[in-house]
Design an enzyme around this catalytic site. Structure first.
Site, short mmCIF file in Angstrom:
data_model
loop_
_atom_site.label_atom_id
_atom_site.label_comp_id
_atom_site.label_asym_id
_atom_site.label_seq_id
_atom_site.Cartn_x
_atom_site.Cartn_y
_atom_site.Cartn_z
N ASN A 1 -0.61 11.50 -0.14
CA ASN A 1 0.25 10.69 0.04
C ASN A 1 1.09 10.39 -1.37
OD1 ASN A 1 -0.92 9.40 2.41
ND2 ASN A 1 -3.09 9.22 1.34
N LYS B 1 -5.41 -2.17 -2.37
CA LYS B 1 -6.91 -1.37 -1.34
C LYS B 1 -7.41 -3.15 -1.58
CE LYS B 1 -7.27 3.16 -1.98
NZ LYS B 1 -7.30 3.45 -0.26
N ASP C 1 -14.10 5.86 -2.38
CA ASP C 1 -13.59 5.74 -0.39
C ASP C 1 -12.70 7.16 -0.34
OD1 ASP C 1 -11.36 4.20 0.89
OD2 ASP C 1 -9.65 3.90 -0.62
N ASP C 2 -12.28 7.77 -1.31
CA ASP C 2 -11.78 9.28 -0.88
C ASP C 2 -11.96 10.15 -0.47
OD1 ASP C 2 -8.92 8.39 -1.92
OD2 ASP C 2 -10.16 8.20 -4.08
N ARG D 1 -6.60 10.47 -10.86
CA ARG D 1 -5.17 11.16 -9.87
C ARG D 1 -4.71 9.90 -8.62
NH1 ARG D 1 -5.72 10.05 -4.93
NH2 ARG D 1 -7.37 10.76 -3.83
N GLU E 1 -11.79 4.55 -6.69
CA GLU E 1 -10.75 5.13 -6.00
C GLU E 1 -10.10 6.05 -7.50
OE1 GLU E 1 -10.59 3.16 -2.90
OE2 GLU E 1 -8.85 5.37 -3.10
N ASP E 2 -10.17 6.68 -6.44
CA ASP E 2 -8.71 8.09 -7.24
C ASP E 2 -8.71 8.50 -8.40
OD1 ASP E 2 -7.07 6.97 -4.94
OD2 ASP E 2 -5.00 6.22 -5.44
N TYR F 1 0.96 -1.22 -0.17
CA TYR F 1 -0.19 -0.06 -0.46
C TYR F 1 0.93 0.99 0.35
CZ TYR F 1 -4.83 2.88 1.33
OH TYR F 1 -5.33 3.16 1.80
N1 LIG Z 1 -4.58 9.93 4.33
C1 LIG Z 1 -6.22 9.27 3.44
O1 LIG Z 1 -6.27 8.17 3.85
C2 LIG Z 1 -6.30 10.13 2.44
C3 LIG Z 1 -5.37 11.14 1.78
N2 LIG Z 1 -5.54 11.54 0.06
C4 LIG Z 1 -4.39 12.14 -0.28
O2 LIG Z 1 -4.99 13.88 -0.13
C5 LIG Z 1 -5.02 14.15 -2.12
C6 LIG Z 1 -5.65 15.28 -1.87
O3 LIG Z 1 -6.80 13.94 -2.48
P1 LIG Z 1 -7.76 14.47 -2.96
O4 LIG Z 1 -8.50 15.00 -2.22
O5 LIG Z 1 -8.54 13.42 -3.38
O6 LIG Z 1 -7.36 15.83 -4.20
P2 LIG Z 1 -8.40 16.35 -5.51
O7 LIG Z 1 -7.75 16.69 -6.42
O8 LIG Z 1 -9.79 16.17 -5.20
O9 LIG Z 1 -7.79 17.87 -4.18
C7 LIG Z 1 -6.81 18.39 -4.01
C8 LIG Z 1 -6.98 20.18 -3.49
O10 LIG Z 1 -5.70 20.52 -3.27
C9 LIG Z 1 -5.97 21.38 -3.87
N3 LIG Z 1 -4.41 22.05 -3.95
C10 LIG Z 1 -3.30 21.35 -4.69
N4 LIG Z 1 -2.69 22.30 -4.74
C11 LIG Z 1 -2.92 23.34 -4.08
C12 LIG Z 1 -1.75 24.86 -3.40
N5 LIG Z 1 -0.54 24.16 -3.56
N6 LIG Z 1 -2.02 24.80 -1.71
C13 LIG Z 1 -3.37 24.95 -1.86
N7 LIG Z 1 -3.78 24.02 -2.41
C14 LIG Z 1 -4.20 22.78 -3.02
C15 LIG Z 1 -6.79 21.78 -4.58
O11 LIG Z 1 -6.65 22.81 -4.89
P3 LIG Z 1 -7.81 23.65 -6.21
O12 LIG Z 1 -9.68 22.96 -5.59
O13 LIG Z 1 -7.91 24.41 -6.41
O14 LIG Z 1 -7.77 22.85 -7.60
C16 LIG Z 1 -7.65 20.84 -4.57
O15 LIG Z 1 -8.54 21.33 -3.71
C17 LIG Z 1 -3.87 13.13 -2.54
O16 LIG Z 1 -2.34 13.03 -2.01
C18 LIG Z 1 -4.25 11.87 -2.11
O17 LIG Z 1 -2.75 10.74 -1.62
C19 LIG Z 1 -6.96 11.03 -0.45
C20 LIG Z 1 -7.70 10.52 -0.03
C21 LIG Z 1 -7.79 9.56 1.47
C1 LIG Z 2 -5.23 7.01 0.56
C2 LIG Z 2 -5.82 7.18 -0.42
O1 LIG Z 2 -6.91 6.63 -0.60
C3 LIG Z 2 -5.46 8.22 -1.72
O2 LIG Z 2 -4.05 8.48 -0.67
O3 LIG Z 2 -6.23 7.87 -2.86
MG LIG Z 3 -7.62 7.05 -2.93
#
Ligand SMILES: NC(=O)C1=CN([C@@H]2O[C@H](COP(=O)(O)OP(=O)(O)OC[C@H]3O[C@@H](n4cnc5c(N)ncnc54)[C@H](OP(=O)(O)O)[C@@H]3O)[C@@H](O)[C@H]2O)C=CC1
Ligand SMILES: CC(=O)C(=O)O
Ligand SMILES: [Mg+2]
Length: 496
Positions: free
Chosen positions: A352, A115, A210-211, A97, A187-188, A44
């Site tokens: 991540n 997963k 999941d996200d 993503r 997912e992603d 993972y």
């Molecule tokens: N720990 C966990 O269980 C999980 C972790 N994650 C992690 O979270 C991260 C994001 O995933 P996800 O939410 O799906 O992605 P999204 O693409 O949906 O969201 C990313 C967000 O970050 C913002 N962003 C990008 N660059 C910047 C910056 N320089 N400054 C401020 N904001 C910024 C984007 O802005 P804008 O809207 O303006 O484009 C957007 O709002 C990934 O790294 C993923 O691995 C995700 C799911 C689970």
């Molecule tokens: C953990 C997870 O689902 C992610 O980083 O997208």
């Molecule tokens: Mg994910």
């Protein structure tokens, strides 16, 4: 394990384990279950991220089902080709993503495979009932398009009607082939598709993102567990999210729902203490007309603010939650600002893999002088600071989705509702003890994940029964025992 441990390069360990999964599935799961904390970072995050980036050159054999634009019109036929007939959980991506690594196209397949390995190892869903799927609509990643070993379609991503039609054919074929009790975990996907797909199919299919939903549940659980020991209620807190996408707004929504339920106020009221920062700065009312719909609820009255540090100084959050996929964005100044406002700042670096983490555990503890309540999406080793050992929590949806899926499967649920996601969060939070919290943990350790998943499954199933969404009847009397009895265990049966 001796063979695994001889390999020093994480990617080589990954390849070894994937070979083992192929060659001797039962032994693979036995290893995973007995050594979960050691092997989770290999199968993972973070190693799976590197594996996806290099998937073409380490490719040996298909581990899941690929459905491409070229298969339009015969998706059902493809599903019928999969050798296993009795599928309970599908994890599907279109690779746009992958973690915080961006568009990896078809090579995102490592994620559904990883997963689902966790569905079995951590949640006890039978391996033969799990189906990893990657929908190949092209990639906008130039490097991959020019990579001779790229395994997907060499074209830019299909969008609009072409994309929607393929996804729709897929969703219809899934229901036609497996019925309405197969769980489809998105997912992603990039967020412009993720929110739309969840919204479109939640009323007709058994779907879970999941996200958005899994991450929301794990973070809410961590917050509830922290409050249980640090005191106060969710409504006493001010939340600042750095990243306003799937993870950020998913968490914000569930936190607001829980606050409104706990304090019997409207969700609108609950949104007032929740602020989001996206790539253009703090989300404020003057931006309302130009932001995506899922951000609008958080566009509060405030002057525009461009950077995170200024937002912290203005908003004075008690909790800072990072999910922007931007590594090292929680700088020393950011953590120090959080620590000057709060005795125990809550700092979650969810992005991540490790290279995208907002800060390391060591940075969080040393810059906050050991006061941060810290969790991260990818694992960090324990940190010694001022003679005290801090064990960082791994705030990852891997705590939720295996147990959540098991609960859905054993109850024969036909839809996922927010109340079921809340039930999963509550069940996880309840399993955190004072002893865990004293070490710095806001989750129980992964070493007891099978038990954790059983309890989550029982609570999710109970909620599905309460809501009249469970089709497995009659309702088992003891759902914890029942969940346990349904879990796959990698034992060799005696046939004599
Ligand atoms: N720990 C966990 O269980 C999980 C972790 N994650 C992690 O979270 C991260 C994001 O995933 P996800 O939410 O799906 O992605 P999204 O693409 O949906 O969201 C990313 C967000 O970050 C913002 N962003 C990008 N660059 C910047 C910056 N320089 N400054 C401020 N904001 C910024 C984007 O802005 P804008 O809207 O303006 O484009 C957007 O709002 C990934 O790294 C993923 O691995 C995700 C799911 C689970
Ligand atoms: C953990 C997870 O689902 C992610 O980083 O997208
Ligand atoms: Mg994910």
């Amino acid at each position: 394990m001796q063979n695994v441990r001889q390999l020093e390069v994480p990617l080589q360990r990954y390849m070894f384990l994937m070979d083992l999964q192929e060659r001797n599935e039962r032994l693979f799961y036995k290893l995973m279950i007995d050594n979960v904390e050691e092997l989770l970072p290999v199968v993972y995050t973070p190693t799976v991220g590197e594996a996806c980036q290099k998937y073409g050159s380490i490719f040996r054999r298909s581990q899941g089902l690929y459905i491409s634009l070229k298969d339009k019109g015969r998706v059902l036929e493809l599903l019928r080709n999969w050798p296993e007939k009795s599928i309970q959980v599908i994890v599907v991506t279109d690779g746009e993503r992958i973690l915080g690594l961006g568009d990896l196209g078809c090579q995102g397949m490592g994620i559904p495979v990883g997963k689902l390995a966790l569905y079995t190892a951590l949640g006890g869903v039978r391996p033969s009932a799990c189906l990893p799927i990657t929908i190949d609509v092209g990639t906008n990643n130039e490097e991959l398009l020019n990579d001779e070993f790229y395994i997907g379609l060499r074209q830019r991503r299909a969008t609009g009607q072409e994309y929607t039609e393929l996804l729709d054919e897929f969703m219809v074929a899934v229901k036609q082939n497996y019925g309405q009790k197969v769980l489809v975990q998105f997912e992603d996907f990039a967020n412009h598709n993720a929110f739309a797909l969840l919204d479109k199919y939640k009323a007709t299919h058994l779907v879970f993102n999941d996200d958005i939903q899994g991450t929301a549940a794990v973070v809410l659980a961590g917050l509830m567990a922290g409050l249980k020991f640090a005191g106060g209620t969710l409504a006493d807190h001010t939340f600042l999210f750095f990243g306003a996408g799937e993870a950020g707004t998913g968490i914000a929504e569930l936190v607001a729902l829980e606050i409104s339920m706990q304090s019997k106020t409207s969700q609108e009221e609950a949104h007032k203490n929740i602020w989001l920062v996206d790539s253009k700065g703090l989300i404020v009312s003057s931006r309302k007309d130009s932001i995506q719909p899922f951000k609008k609820l958080y566009a509060h009255e405030h002057e525009p603010v461009k950077d995170l540090l200024s937002a912290i100084k203005d908003i004075k959050p008690t909790a800072l939650i990072g999910s922007a996929g931007v590594g090292q964005s929680f700088t020393k100044e950011v953590i120090e600002a959080m620590s000057s406002i709060n005795k125990r700042p809550i700092i979650l670096a969810l992005s991540n893999p490790t290279s995208k983490s907002e800060c390391t555990a060591e940075q969080a503890y040393s810059w906050s002088q050991g006061r941060a309540i810290f969790g991260s999406g990818s694992p960090f080793d324990p940190v010694k600071y001022n003679e005290k050992l801090f064990v960082p929590a791994q705030a990852n949806n891997a705590y939720i989705f295996p147990g959540f899926g098991l609960g859905v499967v054993i109850s024969g649920a036909i839809r996922v509702k927010d109340d079921m996601v809340l039930a999963a969060a509550e069940a996880l939070a309840e399993q955190v003890t004072a002893e865990h919290f004293d070490k710095g943990l806001i989750y129980p350790p992964f070493s007891s994940i099978r038990k954790i998943s059983t309890n989550i499954a029982a609570r999710v199933a109970a909620k599905a029964y309460d809501l009249g969404l469970a089709s497995h009847l009659p309702r088992p009397k003891d759902l914890v025992k029942y969940a346990e009895s349904c879990m796959y265990s990698p034992i060799y049966r005696s046939y004599r």
